[in-house]
Design an enzyme around this catalytic site. Structure first.
Site: not given
Ligand code: PEP
Length: 263
Positions: A10, A12, A104, A106, A176, A182, A222, A243-244
């Site tokens: 993802n 973002k 999600h 966010e 999640e 994050g 994460s 994500g990251g």
């Molecule tokens: C996400 O945005 O769905 C996510 C899990 O981010 P991260 O892996 O950065 O925690």
């Protein structure tokens, strides 16, 4: 029932069209010329990237004829009409998407996403033949107050209302925990397994046992190359929403490699 591991990146609000094309070409090269290339071609595991809307077509073009897929980060439920700024499932299919992330945290936190809108989006996506990735998960406060299970139960019950007829591979759930997104604070494999087994039980009540047994439940929060293996070792963790760590080719490729069953 065996479930094919799935890793979804993802992105973002990151990456231009050019950056997306470059990333996708490098990802193909990195993964398909590596030791797991044959396993990926044989679909022993699946991977997808979720760029911003502007770069979906570029990702689909760059990944054409490869085993990798494209996902959107959201969708709207209407097929067309006076909905300025929205994108329909039909448009996403046209852009080359196979998956669409909905709900999600966010979007729930910053854009007023509700269980009801998640439900409408998931239904519209499924009707278009796209695979919704429905995100659920509790906040830190909810966990500390002992509300993680009821929150996830409500999100699943409301988010999947009316979708009982779905086939196992037509829906993906992503657990999640909001406190893990994050933050670098990954849920322990046992924490992920505990809630994901609970989710599997909820799916069994909505769908038949065999259908729920074939549905993939991803963990997100994460995830990195060095924790994917311990998460994947859990019975009800079928992959990850990342994500990251999905923004850089080598890091994402290591996570995809880390989810491939070594049998
Ligand atoms: C996400 O945005 O769905 C996510 C899990 O981010 P991260 O892996 O950065 O925690």
């Amino acid at each position: 029932m065996s479930r094919i591991p799935l890793i979804v990146g993802n992105w973002k609000l990151h990456k231009t069209i050019r950056e997306t094309s470059d990333f996708c070409r490098s990802l193909k090269e990195e993964l398909l010329s590596g030791p797991n290339g044959p396993a990926l071609r044989e679909k022993k595991a699946e991977a997808a990237v979720a760029p911003p809307f502007t770069a979906l077509s570029a990702a689909a073009q760059a990944l054409e004829n490869s085993p990798f897929h494209v996902s959107s980060q959201d969708a709207f439920w209407a097929e067309g009409g006076a909905f300025t700024g929205e994108i329909s499932p039909k448009m996403l299919a046209d852009a080359g998407c196979r998956f669409a992330i909905v709900g999600h945290s966010e979007r729930r936190q910053f854009f007023h996403e509700t269980d009801e809108s998640v439900n409408k989006k998931a239904a519209a996506l499924a009707a278009q033949g796209l695979i919704p990735i429905v995100c659920v998960g509790e906040t830190l406060k909810e966990r500390q107050e002992g509300q993680a299970f009821p929150v996830v139960e409500r999100q699943i019950a409301e988010g999947l209302k009316g979708l009982a007829g779905m086939k196992p591979d037509a829906l993906v759930i992503a657990y999640e925990p909001v406190w893990a997104i994050g933050t670098g604070q990954t849920a322990t494999p046992e924490q992920a397994q505990e809630i994901q087994a609970f989710i599997r039980g909820l799916l069994e009540k909505i769908f038949s046992g065999p259908t729920a047994g074939g549905m993939r439940i991803l963990y997100g929060g994460s995830v990195k190359a060095d924790n994917i293996a311990e998460l994947m070792a859990m019975k009800d963790v079928d992959g990850a929403l990342v994500g990251g760590a999905s923004l850089e080719v080598k890091s994402f490729a290591r996570i995809v490699n880390g989810c491939i069953p070594n049998k």
